[in-house]
Write an enzyme that holds these catalytic residues in place. Sequence first.
Site, mmCIF file in Angstrom:
data_model
loop_
_atom_site.group_PDB
_atom_site.id
_atom_site.type_symbol
_atom_site.label_atom_id
_atom_site.label_comp_id
_atom_site.label_asym_id
_atom_site.label_seq_id
_atom_site.Cartn_x
_atom_site.Cartn_y
_atom_site.Cartn_z
ATOM 1 N N PHE A 323 0.942 -0.906 0.217
ATOM 2 C CA PHE A 323 0.446 -0.131 0.194
ATOM 3 C C PHE A 323 0.892 1.000 0.011
ATOM 4 O O PHE A 323 2.377 1.059 0.590
ATOM 5 C CB PHE A 323 -0.795 -0.147 1.626
ATOM 6 C CG PHE A 323 -2.170 -1.354 1.194
ATOM 7 C CD1 PHE A 323 -3.739 -0.319 0.510
ATOM 8 C CD2 PHE A 323 -1.571 -2.361 1.300
ATOM 9 C CE1 PHE A 323 -4.399 -0.689 0.569
ATOM 10 C CE2 PHE A 323 -2.833 -3.080 1.615
ATOM 11 C CZ PHE A 323 -4.484 -2.618 1.435
ATOM 12 N N ASP A 324 0.427 2.731 -0.685
ATOM 13 C CA ASP A 324 0.244 3.756 -0.451
ATOM 14 C C ASP A 324 -0.128 3.990 0.429
ATOM 15 O O ASP A 324 -1.277 3.570 0.970
ATOM 16 C CB ASP A 324 0.682 4.289 -2.405
ATOM 17 C CG ASP A 324 1.292 6.011 -1.652
ATOM 18 O OD1 ASP A 324 1.816 6.110 -1.201
ATOM 19 O OD2 ASP A 324 0.226 7.114 -2.349
ATOM 20 N N LYS A 325 0.943 5.372 1.358
ATOM 21 C CA LYS A 325 -0.269 5.951 2.118
ATOM 22 C C LYS A 325 -0.861 6.951 2.052
ATOM 23 O O LYS A 325 -2.467 6.484 1.814
ATOM 24 C CB LYS A 325 0.249 6.608 3.474
ATOM 25 C CG LYS A 325 0.041 7.189 4.424
ATOM 26 C CD LYS A 325 1.188 7.622 5.546
ATOM 27 C CE LYS A 325 1.552 8.603 4.997
ATOM 28 N NZ LYS A 325 0.607 9.673 5.283
ATOM 29 N N THR A 326 -0.495 8.161 1.262
ATOM 30 C CA THR A 326 -1.400 9.820 1.135
ATOM 31 C C THR A 326 -1.964 8.919 0.204
ATOM 32 O O THR A 326 -1.796 8.616 -1.115
ATOM 33 C CB THR A 326 -0.641 10.212 0.541
ATOM 34 O OG1 THR A 326 0.634 10.962 1.631
ATOM 35 C CG2 THR A 326 -0.978 11.791 0.613
#
Length: 684
Positions: A323-326
């Site tokens: 997963f990316d965060k933002t």
Amino acid sequence: MNINKEDMSLEKLNELLAGLKMTIISGIFLAISLVFMVFHIQSPIDPAWGAVIISGFPLIYLALIRVIKEKFVSSALLITVAMIASIGIGQIFAAGEVAFIMSLGALLEDYTVDRAQNGLKNLINLTPQKGRKIIQTNNGNFKEEIVNVNEINLKDTLRVLPGEVIPVDGVITKGNTSLDQSIMTGESLPIDKKPRDEVFCGTMNLYGSIDMETTSRGEDSSLQKLIDMVKDAENKQAPTQRIADKWATWLVPVALLIAICAFIFTGDINRAVTVLVVFCPCALILATPTSIMAAIGQATKYGVIIKSGEALENLGKTNIIAFDKTGTLTYGDLKVSDVISKKENLSNEQLLKITASCEKRSEHPLAKALIKYTEENNIKFDDCEDFQMIPGKGVKSKIDQEEIFCGNLNFIKENNINTNGLNETLKYLNNEGKANIIVANENEILGIIALSDILCEDAKEMIKNLEELNTKVILLTGDNIQAANYFSKQVGISNVHAELLPEDKVKQIQKIKDNNEMVAMIGDGVNDAPALKTANISVAMAKMGSDIAIEAADVALLGDDIEKIPYLKKLSNATLYNIHFNITLSMCINAVAIFCSVMGWLNPVTGALVHNIGSCVVIANAGFLYDRKFDDNIKKYNPNEPVKNNEILTHSHDKGNLNHSHKNLDLGEVITFNGSSHTHKHMH
């Protein structure tokens, strides 16, 4: 030239004889033949010939086209051989039955695929056909004119009244309204729109009248891109499907060999023909495409666009999700997270009011987020004087003759204001990856306003559900390690990689693949595009207007709803199981039928019935996948769903002890944290 004319004539004849109406007529001929057989009625011409001609010609045409033009040996060739062999031994009814039931199976397949394409049909049906264009007349006045969508050009001004559909993508130039964007995003709540906001083709204008400027023509609209993407998904075949197609190439000679052997050893031509009839690999060929299309269709209903069957299969095999965060685990938008008063008798609301009054002329992103926050919560501004902005530091102005400073720690220190007692609070906020605005007057610190990206409310539950599906989860983010650790702890991700550049994310994904793992990447599709392309399967949070998000990934979540990730994994797993079950079932049916044919327990008529029942069972089993419920929390659009209120988080500090007060101004809910003890108080 003559050859082309012949091809066109044969194609027209094929189209004439195929389809529901002609299949019904074929069935009537077959039923009459059956009646004649049961009651021993003599007829110079067996009515079953009607079924052979009507249903048999499309079958022969398909077999020849694939062999001659496509150089492809298909199941249609084997069925054609079986039909001709049945005719050769005088079994006209059996030949007609084979052809008819194959036509019936094709209709059932089309019906299943049509149901699986309901999401696409809904999108196409919602494509606007007309728009209300504002046109300048010769005398300089303006008038409204209803025009076709293809007559709308870039920069045209359109008017959209309440209850009308936005005809093309554009930007509002006048008016305020609320839009139902569920067709594009899956969001069940109306979205408020004001001048300069983007609006998208196919969305419904609910309340106010608006004028808008066109930013794309109909064929380039966001809705049309989604339609094209779903169409592309139908044309892509998964590896399992191609393998099944290849099996048909060797099934034909194997079937002929077994049929010849059956005739040599038994001397019974009926047994040989029956082997050819039951050996047709129709159920095997139908096993994968029907399951894939049913799954893609179901996903479309819930706002998940799957571009290919290969993507669906790969996701089913995936055991690691990155997963990316933002913009993925978080909303990707700065919000006020903490309001910390440092002055006795100064309430959190008063601190917000002072800060917003001082910052309202600033163009800084933090100031804009703060102003938006206060406006949304109906906090009134005071007039300010002598506003001054110091780039990279902060702003100052006078409010009620009192000079107010808002900025970073260096800015406050430069103005000789005592900052004692701030270090602990700032360290705490920095560890959570938050941006801070320190507020002071000429004499003392008044408080701190902190802003942060907001964690998606379903993120923690989503991660938990993935782990229950035996899927490992990792976090790949460009944020600093403090912010990454803070958010990862909140959602329950232990494997964290922070401060990554786009190429670093690619290296992490490639490292996983080098270990023979199947990895999926979930991102926003912009700076994550290289990693999305590198992963075995990629899922984009398809934000409005982000073409890269849709184009870079294999799967797009239209509503940016991450709780659909576990649903997608369950759907993929179920699709793989469905495909394997269908293939196994079809092979078992064929094996039993071949044995029974060789033993003489089946004749061409009963063999055709058994074979095609197997095909229908496979198609029906795939159809069940379309309506299956995988997750009770995944729901379609519900106009009665209650509005979710934005939470306002406020903090107060007392004598060095960290005391937090969280207040939701919309609901009037106050939650107080004193050290490790938590007390909840509701005030309505």
